[in-house]
Design a protein around this motif. Sequence first.
Motif, PDB file in Angstrom:
ATOM      1  N   THR A 383       0.845  -1.186   0.000  1.00  0.00           N
ATOM      2  CA  THR A 383       0.000   0.000   0.000  1.00  0.00           C
ATOM      3  C   THR A 383       0.879   1.234   0.000  1.00  0.00           C
ATOM      4  OG1 THR A 383      -1.739   1.207   1.180  1.00  0.00           O
ATOM      5  CG2 THR A 383      -0.120   0.062   2.524  1.00  0.00           C
ATOM      6  N   ASN A 384       0.421   2.282  -0.610  1.00  0.00           N
ATOM      7  CA  ASN A 384       1.109   3.554  -0.510  1.00  0.00           C
ATOM      8  C   ASN A 384       0.787   4.188   0.836  1.00  0.00           C
ATOM      9  OD1 ASN A 384       2.190   3.431  -3.163  1.00  0.00           O
ATOM     10  ND2 ASN A 384       0.243   4.165  -4.001  1.00  0.00           N
ATOM     11  N   THR A 385       1.668   5.073   1.275  1.00  0.00           N
ATOM     12  CA  THR A 385       1.424   5.774   2.529  1.00  0.00           C
ATOM     13  C   THR A 385       0.215   6.704   2.371  1.00  0.00           C
ATOM     14  OG1 THR A 385       3.775   5.701   3.123  1.00  0.00           O
ATOM     15  CG2 THR A 385       2.412   7.350   4.241  1.00  0.00           C
ATOM     16  N   TRP A 386      -0.715   6.619   3.332  1.00  0.00           N
ATOM     17  CA  TRP A 386      -1.891   7.473   3.287  1.00  0.00           C
ATOM     18  C   TRP A 386      -2.350   7.780   4.702  1.00  0.00           C
ATOM     19  CZ3 TRP A 386      -6.893   5.706   4.861  1.00  0.00           C
ATOM     20  CH2 TRP A 386      -6.946   4.351   5.210  1.00  0.00           C
ATOM     21  N   GLN A 387      -3.270   8.728   4.816  1.00  0.00           N
ATOM     22  CA  GLN A 387      -3.741   9.182   6.125  1.00  0.00           C
ATOM     23  C   GLN A 387      -5.261   9.198   6.140  1.00  0.00           C
ATOM     24  OE1 GLN A 387      -1.638  12.581   7.755  1.00  0.00           O
ATOM     25  NE2 GLN A 387      -3.521  13.416   8.580  1.00  0.00           N
ATOM     26  N   ASN A 388      -5.861   8.656   7.218  1.00  0.00           N
ATOM     27  CA  ASN A 388      -7.325   8.623   7.280  1.00  0.00           C
ATOM     28  C   ASN A 388      -7.874   9.898   7.915  1.00  0.00           C
ATOM     29  OD1 ASN A 388      -7.056   8.406  10.056  1.00  0.00           O
ATOM     30  ND2 ASN A 388      -7.970   6.373  10.209  1.00  0.00           N
ATOM     31  N   GLU A 389      -9.190   9.949   8.080  1.00  0.00           N
ATOM     32  CA  GLU A 389      -9.832  11.168   8.577  1.00  0.00           C
ATOM     33  C   GLU A 389      -9.494  11.468  10.037  1.00  0.00           C
ATOM     34  OE1 GLU A 389     -12.756   7.718   8.962  1.00  0.00           O
ATOM     35  OE2 GLU A 389     -11.318   8.503   7.482  1.00  0.00           O
ATOM     36  N   VAL A 393      -1.744   7.639  10.169  1.00  0.00           N
ATOM     37  CA  VAL A 393      -0.990   7.361   8.950  1.00  0.00           C
ATOM     38  C   VAL A 393      -0.827   5.852   8.778  1.00  0.00           C
ATOM     39  CG1 VAL A 393       1.245   7.623   7.795  1.00  0.00           C
ATOM     40  CG2 VAL A 393       0.249   9.549   9.061  1.00  0.00           C
ATOM     41  N   MET A 395       1.333   3.031   6.515  1.00  0.00           N
ATOM     42  CA  MET A 395       2.449   2.836   5.589  1.00  0.00           C
ATOM     43  C   MET A 395       2.826   1.361   5.583  1.00  0.00           C
ATOM     44  SD  MET A 395       5.889   4.297   7.508  1.00  0.00           S
ATOM     45  CE  MET A 395       5.173   5.909   7.847  1.00  0.00           C
ATOM     46  N   ASP A 399       8.392   0.384   3.019  1.00  0.00           N
ATOM     47  CA  ASP A 399       8.675   1.817   3.040  1.00  0.00           C
ATOM     48  C   ASP A 399       9.194   2.252   4.403  1.00  0.00           C
ATOM     49  OD1 ASP A 399       7.844   2.047   0.431  1.00  0.00           O
ATOM     50  OD2 ASP A 399       5.817   2.734   0.928  1.00  0.00           O
TER      51      ASP A 399
END
Length: 409
Positions: A383-389, A393, A395, A399
């Motif tokens: 998965t790419n690094t992302w941030q929820n509401e 974070v 990752m 990575d």
Amino acid sequence: MKRIERKIYNGLIKIITGLRRVGKSYLLDPIFKDYLLSSGIKEDHIIKMELDKRQNKKYLDPDALDEYIRSLIKDDDMYYILLDEIQLVDDFESVLNGFLYEKNLDIYVTGSNSKFLSTDVKTEFRGRGDEIRVYPLSFAEYYSYVQGDKRDAFRDYIMYGGMPYTLNLNSHEQKSLYLNSLFVNTYVKDIIERYNIQRTELLNGILDFLASFIGSLTNPTNISNEFYRAGYATVNNKTIDTYIQYLNEAFLIETASRYDIKGKKMISTPKKYYYTDIGLRNARLNFREQDEDHLMENIIYNELLYRGYNVDVGVVELYEDGKNGKTTRKNLEIDFIANLGRKKYYIQSAFMISNNDKMNQEIKSLKNVDDSFKKIVIVGNDTNTWQNEDGIVFMNIIDFLLDKDSLDK
């Protein structure tokens, strides 16, 4: 190497410690020696001795070593003393402490085996020693050598770990034989000799137990009960605790204590235990138990130590409305609280997040921490690094491991 650079000329004895065969001698020479030469230090101002070599046997006498090194000091310029396997010298502490009185000597030593464990650094040097811990290869170091597909490299790393010599071996048979031999003929033997352990079956039983239960909360009572169920005679809790301490001092395992986040206090028991090298852990169990969830957790814990963090297990107290209107109290766990100076991170390890229920389970404890420090879930999924509401974070493990600044992104 960067840690050594920061400690040059600091007026203390730089003591390079760690498991045998992790590369302490190689760090001293050629890596550090080449650094000094490239910095303009003259070769005759670098005094390097490998005290385990046959030709240096006469210098195992402390007076002979002291006299020989002093005979090489010809001027007031700085000299760099690099002594490998210092523990072979009788009364080495007095020799090294004596060198500290000379203003133009900067001293670096390595030590290993049963005569030079981490307690010796604290007790023998009493504030005059500066310990530099060397760990097995991190995944980033490992991958810089093997290259190729990152996932394939990680699968090998999670199996065989980061003991440097395994990179010279090709087959599973070669690597497993090497790691098993290290464990039995080097590490366990050293501990038995150091502490004159008579109950070797108990020591081996504890090693097996901790290998099977890495990342699980436990204490000496749990271990004693497991032994009793397995047919052992009753084992004293204090004895088990002492043996675990021996394993810590020998750099084989690490202990993570729990921290009550809301109460701001340490919790003495139970604790979590991790192996310093995941390959050694797997070898201990003959590569039978491959619980990827806990293996990844162990690797994350080690990586945080490599990066210089102090690491605890987090506990968050949560009150929920239960059946019949009754309020229930739960203690939720955060795998790691990583602290470094003013930095703090809350980190969860999740090998696989397959659906929303699993995701909510992983982040529940993080959502109940009411401070502003960064909250991260490290996952085994691609998965790419992302941030929820909620600002949490996500990752992937590759990575995280390959980028030393990953926690700050």
